[in-house]
Design a protein around this motif. Sequence first.
Motif, PDB file in Angstrom:
ATOM      1  N   ALA A   5       0.699  -1.106   0.065  1.00 18.51           N
ATOM      2  CA  ALA A   5       0.282   0.037  -0.114  1.00 18.51           C
ATOM      3  C   ALA A   5       0.976   1.048  -0.650  1.00 18.51           C
ATOM      4  CB  ALA A   5      -1.177  -0.150   0.789  1.00 18.51           C
ATOM      5  N   VAL A   6       0.581   2.501  -0.712  1.00 18.14           N
ATOM      6  CA  VAL A   6       1.482   3.598  -1.115  1.00 18.14           C
ATOM      7  C   VAL A   6      -0.108   4.794  -0.745  1.00 18.14           C
ATOM      8  CG1 VAL A   6       2.571   4.839  -2.520  1.00 18.14           C
ATOM      9  CG2 VAL A   6       2.739   2.557  -2.877  1.00 18.14           C
ATOM     10  N   MET A   7       0.080   4.798   0.031  1.00 15.31           N
ATOM     11  CA  MET A   7      -0.226   5.712   1.021  1.00 15.31           C
ATOM     12  C   MET A   7       0.092   7.964   1.138  1.00 15.31           C
ATOM     13  SD  MET A   7      -2.423   6.169   5.225  1.00 15.31           S
ATOM     14  CE  MET A   7      -3.484   7.574   5.438  1.00 15.31           C
ATOM     15  N   ALA A   8      -1.040   7.905   0.499  1.00 15.00           N
ATOM     16  CA  ALA A   8      -0.638   9.829   0.329  1.00 15.00           C
ATOM     17  C   ALA A   8      -1.490  10.296   1.838  1.00 15.00           C
ATOM     18  CB  ALA A   8      -1.321  10.434  -1.232  1.00 15.00           C
ATOM     19  N   ASN A   9      -0.608  11.105   2.379  1.00 11.58           N
ATOM     20  CA  ASN A   9      -1.088  12.149   3.254  1.00 11.58           C
ATOM     21  C   ASN A   9      -0.944  13.727   3.671  1.00 11.58           C
ATOM     22  OD1 ASN A   9       1.102  13.237   6.441  1.00 11.58           O
ATOM     23  ND2 ASN A   9      -1.639  12.251   6.468  1.00 11.58           N
ATOM     24  N   TYR A  10      -1.669  14.142   3.500  1.00  7.57           N
ATOM     25  CA  TYR A  10      -1.211  15.049   3.957  1.00  7.57           C
ATOM     26  C   TYR A  10      -2.239  16.313   5.071  1.00  7.57           C
ATOM     27  CZ  TYR A  10      -1.937  20.734   2.989  1.00  7.57           C
ATOM     28  OH  TYR A  10      -2.463  21.913   3.467  1.00  7.57           O
ATOM     29  N   ASP A  32       1.011  -6.349   3.918  1.00  6.30           N
ATOM     30  CA  ASP A  32       2.708  -6.765   3.965  1.00  6.30           C
ATOM     31  C   ASP A  32       3.033  -5.352   3.801  1.00  6.30           C
ATOM     32  OD1 ASP A  32       2.695 -10.329   3.609  1.00  6.30           O
ATOM     33  OD2 ASP A  32       0.951  -8.649   1.813  1.00  6.30           O
ATOM     34  N   ARG A  33       3.183  -4.454   3.219  1.00  5.92           N
ATOM     35  CA  ARG A  33       4.633  -2.899   2.810  1.00  5.92           C
ATOM     36  C   ARG A  33       3.287  -2.775   2.791  1.00  5.92           C
ATOM     37  NH1 ARG A  33       9.981  -2.846  -0.867  1.00  5.92           N
ATOM     38  NH2 ARG A  33       9.984  -0.234   0.152  1.00  5.92           N
ATOM     39  N   VAL A  34       3.198  -1.073   4.339  1.00  5.67           N
ATOM     40  CA  VAL A  34       2.676   0.069   3.641  1.00  5.67           C
ATOM     41  C   VAL A  34       3.816   1.290   4.000  1.00  5.67           C
ATOM     42  CG1 VAL A  34       1.044   1.523   4.539  1.00  5.67           C
ATOM     43  CG2 VAL A  34       0.455  -1.150   4.931  1.00  5.67           C
ATOM     44  N   VAL A  35       3.428   1.874   1.940  1.00  4.57           N
ATOM     45  CA  VAL A  35       4.142   3.334   2.916  1.00  4.57           C
ATOM     46  C   VAL A  35       3.566   4.688   2.861  1.00  4.57           C
ATOM     47  CG1 VAL A  35       6.019   4.634   0.837  1.00  4.57           C
ATOM     48  CG2 VAL A  35       6.301   2.285   0.747  1.00  4.57           C
ATOM     49  N   VAL A  36       3.597   5.860   3.645  1.00  2.34           N
ATOM     50  CA  VAL A  36       3.286   6.418   4.100  1.00  2.34           C
ATOM     51  C   VAL A  36       3.671   8.077   2.821  1.00  2.34           C
ATOM     52  CG1 VAL A  36       1.747   8.188   5.252  1.00  2.34           C
ATOM     53  CG2 VAL A  36       2.025   5.608   5.365  1.00  2.34           C
ATOM     54  N   VAL A  37       3.328   8.834   2.068  1.00  2.00           N
ATOM     55  CA  VAL A  37       4.433   9.576   1.348  1.00  2.00           C
ATOM     56  C   VAL A  37       2.959  10.775   2.578  1.00  2.00           C
ATOM     57  CG1 VAL A  37       4.631  11.052  -0.805  1.00  2.00           C
ATOM     58  CG2 VAL A  37       4.349   8.347  -0.437  1.00  2.00           C
ATOM     59  N   ALA A  55       4.939   2.062   9.700  1.00  4.86           N
ATOM     60  CA  ALA A  55       4.986   2.032   8.238  1.00  4.86           C
ATOM     61  C   ALA A  55       6.909   2.340   7.500  1.00  4.86           C
ATOM     62  CB  ALA A  55       3.852   2.368   7.395  1.00  4.86           C
ATOM     63  N   GLU A  56       6.562   3.108   6.632  1.00 11.39           N
ATOM     64  CA  GLU A  56       7.946   3.980   6.195  1.00 11.39           C
ATOM     65  C   GLU A  56       7.404   5.401   5.778  1.00 11.39           C
ATOM     66  OE1 GLU A  56       9.922   1.702   2.507  1.00 11.39           O
ATOM     67  OE2 GLU A  56       8.734  -0.676   3.463  1.00 11.39           O
ATOM     68  N   LEU A  57       7.803   5.729   6.164  1.00  9.79           N
ATOM     69  CA  LEU A  57       7.559   6.872   6.174  1.00  9.79           C
ATOM     70  C   LEU A  57       8.658   7.488   5.092  1.00  9.79           C
ATOM     71  CD1 LEU A  57       5.869   9.758   7.232  1.00  9.79           C
ATOM     72  CD2 LEU A  57       7.542  10.658   9.059  1.00  9.79           C
TER      73      LEU A  57
END
Length: 313
Positions: A5-10, A32-37, A55-57
């Motif tokens: 999952a790649v999640m956009a955050n603002y 299994d892997r989450v990337v928060v951009v 997660a990965e930030l």
Amino acid sequence: MRVLAVMANYDALGLLPRHVKDQIDDLVGFCDRVVVVSTTEYADERDAEWIRERAELVRRVNIGYDFYGWKTGLDHVGSEVLDYDYVITCNDSYVGPLRPLADIFAEMEDRPLDAWGFNYSLRRSPHIQSFFIAYRPWVVRSRAFHDFWATMEPISDRSQVIARYEIGLSASLRAAGFRLGAVLEENAGDRRIAKLRHWRWAYLRARAEKPGRRLRSFRRFASEPWNPNTALADRALPQGRLPVVKLDTLRYDPYRLGSEGLLRACETRWPERFDEVRSDLEARAEHYRPRRGELTSASPPSWITRRTLGYAK
């Protein structure tokens, strides 16, 4: 099944609202892997640390809206994106999902779709709404998917982003022969209700035009497709057919469903998930001004909402 999952955050206030934390926890529990951009300049770096613990930030400058965030996240993952059975791109613009992701994905596995979201809209042009899209591995490996992200530019005009990227993504995938769909599927009753609401929306929009243009404007507005995510939010939520509530539905209430009643119903049915949503909306109201062409006051007549808002009493 391996899921990325790649999640956009603002966040306009530099905070990490509770509903976003819940969303991240849901993704971490399923994927299994989450990337928060994130483009958020956190007022408290403990929020950034909270994300890093789960997660990965990836931090980036605030340009290009969510699509450039997803591009940044996919570039961060690199060729490893090909190792997953599903790739999700999503943002933090909704509360939910209000059903377990595992259950939703199990149901969607039985449908012959190559990419799907929570909602499929026909407005402007048929497309999966970009706030949540799940891609099968053969889509991620395709030339269409690769070229779409490889040629992306950071556009900072919302209408252009929707036209070129949100609608453009679905158009590119359809042109490549992929089958697209959504969790929410309208039935005959949904369409009858949505059509009534859409005609009323068209009438109220046209009424704001100059007298000589009102009839022509009404016909044009009424002929446009509706967005099921907003036109049917109250109708599809109780059965779980729409497992999320978009914050913009509560902010703008474009079809005048009665967002206050909808929010009250959600607070009653899902008290933990909606515990701070009301205060979050109030605190950020000045950053989300009404958009051109949208109706924002909630005053639904009984003949529209009588049978769909009953659960909100």
